[in-house]
Design a protein around this motif. Structure first.
Motif, PDB file in Angstrom:
ATOM      1  N   GLY A 288      18.551   0.111 -10.576  1.00 55.51           N
ATOM      2  CA  GLY A 288      18.651  -1.303 -10.211  1.00 55.51           C
ATOM      3  C   GLY A 288      19.920  -1.578  -9.430  1.00 55.51           C
ATOM      4  O   GLY A 288      20.946  -0.916  -9.620  1.00 55.51           O
ATOM      5  N   VAL A 289      19.828  -2.571  -8.524  1.00 53.61           N
ATOM      6  CA  VAL A 289      20.976  -2.993  -7.729  1.00 53.61           C
ATOM      7  C   VAL A 289      20.999  -4.511  -7.685  1.00 53.61           C
ATOM      8  O   VAL A 289      19.990  -5.139  -7.345  1.00 53.61           O
ATOM      9  CB  VAL A 289      20.911  -2.435  -6.289  1.00 53.61           C
ATOM     10  N   ASN A 290      22.128  -5.101  -8.031  1.00 52.49           N
ATOM     11  CA  ASN A 290      22.366  -6.522  -7.817  1.00 52.49           C
ATOM     12  C   ASN A 290      23.389  -6.686  -6.700  1.00 52.49           C
ATOM     13  O   ASN A 290      24.490  -6.134  -6.785  1.00 52.49           O
ATOM     14  CB  ASN A 290      22.911  -7.197  -9.089  1.00 52.49           C
ATOM     15  N   LEU A 291      23.021  -7.414  -5.651  1.00 52.36           N
ATOM     16  CA  LEU A 291      23.937  -7.759  -4.565  1.00 52.36           C
ATOM     17  C   LEU A 291      24.089  -9.277  -4.584  1.00 52.36           C
ATOM     18  O   LEU A 291      23.215 -10.008  -4.114  1.00 52.36           O
ATOM     19  CB  LEU A 291      23.380  -7.287  -3.215  1.00 52.36           C
ATOM     20  N   LEU A 292      25.182  -9.752  -5.170  1.00 55.46           N
ATOM     21  CA  LEU A 292      25.319 -11.171  -5.470  1.00 55.46           C
ATOM     22  C   LEU A 292      26.618 -11.729  -4.912  1.00 55.46           C
ATOM     23  O   LEU A 292      27.648 -11.043  -4.898  1.00 55.46           O
ATOM     24  CB  LEU A 292      25.270 -11.403  -6.985  1.00 55.46           C
TER      25      LEU A 292
END
Length: 440
Positions: A288-292
């Protein structure tokens, strides 16, 4: 007793919302009874809040506050805007299944191929015997948002992949939002037969003019024996949207499940995955990747249940946070007493680009067997100043140098996508986020 009044912008309580929505919900008899029971469960539990352990870092009472009314069924204008939105997310050559504001759009979707059965949830619940198909609304989870989804699901797709079928084209499920200040509830089922091979791409996107909407989607997937599924999710909701998605998997023997999720849009998002390994010698890989940035809140919560011996699971999560963004990762591996020879590992890392960014990581192990190999880890920190200086000393502007380091940071998670064309699409999406940040 936990009583909650959930009011919409039209001052309706949650009960009023369910009452008003009933006329639009497919199914009678047993289906209607199950909807009422599911909504009663939600009303008893209420919107999740920080005193509920599984929702400790994503307090919907504070972050979401209210339930919005159901979006209207899409008209010709909405479908036209949805069609335009598809151009940026449709995977070339994929079999597209499109849901617009919670309703299956046949005119924007592709037909089924040999070895694939396709029905809409609405058609199944309306036209088939309610007693025999009511189970489509059943889940063993007691999560309040899954219960709310069961109560209010307007549509979805019911897909069957026959034994031995190896799809040469990806199957793409696309959720398109066109409405503003409204909600959608979809529930989809995918049955993958023994020995089948499938690449599934799930995409959430906002059409022009869509804003401040709420999405509550549930996807239930059963993977047979000796089967393989690669499930890639790309979340590109409107900047002020809320998206709560639940995915529930059962995995058969000698099978492989590869799940990847990347969140770069939306104001509030949560992917909660419940994976049960029911067949021996199966393999699970989750990345998983969160780009926030801004004030975005992204949550990835996973529960992996090793119920039988000899299974392997790997979880690898990356978060990149700028401004006042908040990322959450909760991973729980459960090893049942009979699940000897289990090999389960998880690792979560967060990269903080701002002093105000926040990352909450909570890996957990619940082990009830003695012959296992399990472990977890969590780290968080800033970009390596020495590497940043090295790149800047060679003439790169600061944000471009940061972009290169960020690409390397998230690259390990993205590289786990086996299909090269799909991996390139994910890389392009990540680069688009970095370029937007670079040109700010």
């Amino acid at each position: 007793m936990n009583v909650v009044l959930v009011k919409t912008d039209k001052s309706r309580t949650g009960s009023d919302l369910f009452t008003l929505a009933r006329a639009r919900l497919p199914g009678t008899g047993k289906v209607a009874e199950l909807r009422a029971q599911a909504f009663a469960t939600f009303e008893r539990l209420g919107l999740p809040h920080r005193r509920v352990e599984e929702w400790k870092y994503t307090d919907l009472r504070a972050l979401m506050r209210e339930l919005l009314p159901l979006a209207d069924a899409p008209d010709a204008a909405a479908l036209a805007r949805a069609k335009a939105a598809l151009e940026s997310v449709a995977v070339e050559g994929a079999i597209k299944l499109v849901l617009v504001d919670g309703v299956f759009a046949a005119e924007l979707s592709d037909g089924a191929e040999a070895g694939i059965s396709l029905q809409t949830l609405r058609d199944v619940l309306e036209n088939e015997a309610s007693e025999s198909r009511a189970e489509l609304l059943l889940t063993t989870s007691t999560d309040p948002m899954i219960s709310l989804n069961a109560a209010l699901a307007t549509d979805g797709v019911v897909v069957g992949i026959a034994d031995g079928v190896q799809l040469s084209r990806p199957l793409q499920l696309i959720h398109v939002a066109t409405a503003g200040k409204a909600s959608r509830y979809t529930r989809s089922h995918l049955q993958i037969g023994n020995g089948a091979r499938v690449n599934l791409v799930e995409t959430c996107v906002a059409a022009e003019g869509a804003s401040a909407y709420q999405a509550n989607d549930t996807v239930i997937i059963s993977l047979g024996d000796d089967a393989a599924l690669s499930h890639i999710r790309l979340m590109r909701d409107a900047n002020d949207a809320t998206n709560i998605t639940s995915v529930l998997f059962t995995v058969g023997a000698n099978s492989k499940l590869n799940l990847f999720n990347m969140t770069s849009g939306g104001s509030l998002s949560r992917l909660q995955g419940f994976i049960t390994l029911t067949g021996e010698d199966s393999e699970l890989t989750i990345n998983g990747v969160n780009l926030l940035r801004g004030k975005q809140h992204g949550d990835m919560t996973l529960v992996v249940d090793h119920a039988v011996p000899g299974c392997t699971s790997r979880e690898n999560f990356r978060a990149v946070l700028d401004d006042r963004a908040h990322s959450v990762f909760q991973g729980r591996i459960i090893v049942k007493p009979d699940a000897q020879k289990t090999d389960g590992k998880m690792m979560t890392r967060a990269l903080l680009l701002s002093d105000e960014a926040e990352a909450d990581n909570k890996p957990e192990l619940e082990i009830f067997a003695d012959d296992v190999s399990c472990g977890h880890g969590a780290t968080s920190g800033a970009l390596d100043e020495s590497l940043l200086f090295y790149l800047r000393a060679r003439g790169l502007p600061e944000k471009q140098a940061q972009a290169l380091l960020i690409q390397a940071f998230v690259g390990e998670a993205i590289e786990a996508i086996e299909d090269e064309s799909l991996r390139e699409r994910v890389i392009d999406a990540a680069q688009a986020w970095l370029e937007a940040r670079y040109h700010e």
